[in-house]
Design a protein around this motif. Structure first.
Motif, PDB file in Angstrom:
ATOM      1  N   UNK A 184      60.689  27.305  21.556  1.00 18.37           N
ATOM      2  CA  UNK A 184      61.009  26.507  20.386  1.00 18.37           C
ATOM      3  C   UNK A 184      59.657  26.796  19.391  1.00 18.37           C
ATOM      4  N   UNK A 185      58.681  26.668  19.927  1.00 15.27           N
ATOM      5  CA  UNK A 185      57.305  26.663  19.249  1.00 15.27           C
ATOM      6  C   UNK A 185      56.502  27.986  18.631  1.00 15.27           C
ATOM      7  N   UNK A 186      56.839  29.181  20.006  1.00 17.30           N
ATOM      8  CA  UNK A 186      56.147  30.090  19.685  1.00 17.30           C
ATOM      9  C   UNK A 186      57.226  31.383  19.553  1.00 17.30           C
ATOM     10  N   UNK A 187      57.380  31.754  18.037  1.00 14.01           N
ATOM     11  CA  UNK A 187      58.082  32.833  17.670  1.00 14.01           C
ATOM     12  C   UNK A 187      57.852  34.061  18.390  1.00 14.01           C
ATOM     13  N   UNK A 188      56.532  34.455  18.786  1.00 14.27           N
ATOM     14  CA  UNK A 188      56.187  35.666  19.177  1.00 14.27           C
ATOM     15  C   UNK A 188      56.788  35.590  20.818  1.00 14.27           C
ATOM     16  N   UNK A 189      56.819  34.528  21.416  1.00 17.83           N
ATOM     17  CA  UNK A 189      57.141  34.499  22.676  1.00 17.83           C
ATOM     18  C   UNK A 189      58.624  34.497  22.764  1.00 17.83           C
ATOM     19  N   UNK A 190      59.442  33.999  21.727  1.00 15.78           N
ATOM     20  CA  UNK A 190      60.765  33.993  21.622  1.00 15.78           C
ATOM     21  C   UNK A 190      61.241  35.445  21.493  1.00 15.78           C
ATOM     22  N   UNK A 191      60.623  36.198  20.488  1.00 12.52           N
ATOM     23  CA  UNK A 191      61.127  37.545  20.311  1.00 12.52           C
ATOM     24  C   UNK A 191      60.633  38.457  21.700  1.00 12.52           C
ATOM     25  N   UNK A 192      59.795  38.381  22.296  1.00 13.87           N
ATOM     26  CA  UNK A 192      59.297  38.706  23.704  1.00 13.87           C
ATOM     27  C   UNK A 192      60.525  38.585  24.641  1.00 13.87           C
ATOM     28  N   UNK A 193      60.775  37.540  24.521  1.00 16.19           N
ATOM     29  CA  UNK A 193      61.900  36.871  25.632  1.00 16.19           C
ATOM     30  C   UNK A 193      63.095  37.621  25.290  1.00 16.19           C
ATOM     31  N   UNK A 194      63.602  37.453  23.863  1.00 14.77           N
ATOM     32  CA  UNK A 194      64.837  37.947  23.468  1.00 14.77           C
ATOM     33  C   UNK A 194      65.016  39.581  23.799  1.00 14.77           C
ATOM     34  N   UNK A 195      63.933  40.077  23.493  1.00 12.80           N
ATOM     35  CA  UNK A 195      63.652  41.625  23.629  1.00 12.80           C
ATOM     36  C   UNK A 195      64.135  41.918  25.148  1.00 12.80           C
ATOM     37  N   UNK A 196      63.693  41.266  26.084  1.00 13.16           N
ATOM     38  CA  UNK A 196      63.847  41.504  27.443  1.00 13.16           C
ATOM     39  C   UNK A 196      65.347  41.293  27.669  1.00 13.16           C
ATOM     40  N   UNK A 197      65.977  40.182  27.044  1.00 16.25           N
ATOM     41  CA  UNK A 197      67.317  39.893  27.292  1.00 16.25           C
ATOM     42  C   UNK A 197      68.158  40.960  26.848  1.00 16.25           C
ATOM     43  N   UNK A 198      67.866  41.666  25.708  1.00 18.39           N
ATOM     44  CA  UNK A 198      68.664  42.572  25.039  1.00 18.39           C
ATOM     45  C   UNK A 198      68.525  43.823  25.619  1.00 18.39           C
ATOM     46  N   UNK A 199      67.415  44.247  26.261  1.00 22.98           N
ATOM     47  CA  UNK A 199      67.098  45.487  27.160  1.00 22.98           C
ATOM     48  C   UNK A 199      67.943  45.336  28.400  1.00 22.98           C
ATOM     49  N   UNK A 200      67.915  44.162  29.088  1.00 22.35           N
ATOM     50  CA  UNK A 200      68.601  43.699  30.411  1.00 22.35           C
ATOM     51  C   UNK A 200      70.161  43.737  30.059  1.00 22.35           C
ATOM     52  N   UNK A 201      70.608  43.516  29.073  1.00 17.86           N
ATOM     53  CA  UNK A 201      72.003  43.383  28.757  1.00 17.86           C
ATOM     54  C   UNK A 201      72.603  44.928  28.822  1.00 17.86           C
ATOM     55  N   UNK A 202      71.637  45.742  27.941  1.00 24.59           N
ATOM     56  CA  UNK A 202      72.169  47.205  27.803  1.00 24.59           C
ATOM     57  C   UNK A 202      72.120  47.790  29.284  1.00 24.59           C
ATOM     58  N   UNK A 203      71.214  47.477  30.051  1.00 26.16           N
ATOM     59  CA  UNK A 203      71.177  48.063  31.489  1.00 26.16           C
ATOM     60  C   UNK A 203      72.105  47.782  32.170  1.00 26.16           C
TER      61      UNK A 203
END
Length: 230
Positions: free
Chosen positions: A115-134
């Motif tokens: 909620x407080x760190x946009x860079x961490x949110x982007x980092x985590x979302x990028x991981x989730x998207x890559x995992x979903x594609x896998x």
């Protein structure tokens, strides 16, 4: 007043990997030896884990006592994040496949940081998207490819072929039984295909499975070396 160190409270200076590498309130760093259990199926799901170093196996035990490997996670990946979606209990067991260094974030700490760190949110979302594609690729692989091609793809993935950053291939240490579980076939079929790959020079054995680029070439070129068996 925030608990974050002063240099990380400054706008634009937050580093997700540095944050995950440091123990502080709501965040611990743990070392796990080979075959050590990290969490068990049925335990309370109250944290998200991040692999700083090592490799983790995820297994599920059925009501009839049959165990199946459903995932292998490596450095730079999260696991156990289902708790963020309200899952009260772990639906699988995680086990270190080698010496691991793992960061554990409480559910509260994870949600607060997202909620407080946009860079961490982007980092985590990028991981989730890559995992979903896998996951989508795995489903397509399971539905439409032969067990021989599924094994070839799994070996290439485990050996880090095609991974971002041009990381060198790594040796595969999984047993034939585990490989068979992961591609949905029998150990005897895996043994047959492994011998075939070895004879063609796609892989070699030296205590571990060394995967050669020729296997990737065979898969990409769709030549007869990797053909339908079913």
């Amino acid at each position: 007043m925030t608990d974050l160190p002063q240099h990380e409270t400054l706008k634009g200076t937050f580093n997700p990997k540095a944050f995950l590498a440091r123990a502080e309130a709501g965040k611990t760093i743990g070392k796990y030896g080979k075959n050590q259990e990290i969490f068990a199926q049925g335990q309370i799901a109250d944290s998200v884990l991040y692999i700083q170093k090592g490799k983790v196996k995820i297994t599920v035990l059925s009501e009839h006592g049959k165990e199946a490997v459903v995932g292998i996670f490596t450095q730079g990946q999260f696991f156990g994040e289902a708790c963020l979606d309200g899952a009260p209990l772990r639906t699988a067991t995680s086990q270190a496949m080698e010496d691991c260094l793992i960061t554990s974030l409480t559910k509260a700490a994870m949600l607060a940081t997202l909620e407080t760190e946009p860079k961490f949110s982007a980092f985590f979302v990028a991981y989730l998207l890559a995992r979903n594609s896998r996951i989508e690729d795995d489903l397509i692989d399971q539905l439409f490819n032969s067990s021989e091609r599924r094994l070839a793809r799994l070996l290439l993935l485990l050996a880090n072929f095609g991974k971002e950053g041009g990381a060198p291939p790594v040796a595969v240490t999984l047993s034939q039984e585990t490989l068979a579980e992961m591609i949905g076939t029998t150990r005897s079929r895996v043994s047959f295909f492994m011998n075939k790959f070895r004879k063609k020079g796609f892989i070699s054995y030296n205590g571990k499975i060394e995967v050669h680029s020729s296997l990737l070439d065979a898969v990409l070129r769709d030549k007869p070396q990797i053909k339908e068996d079913e």
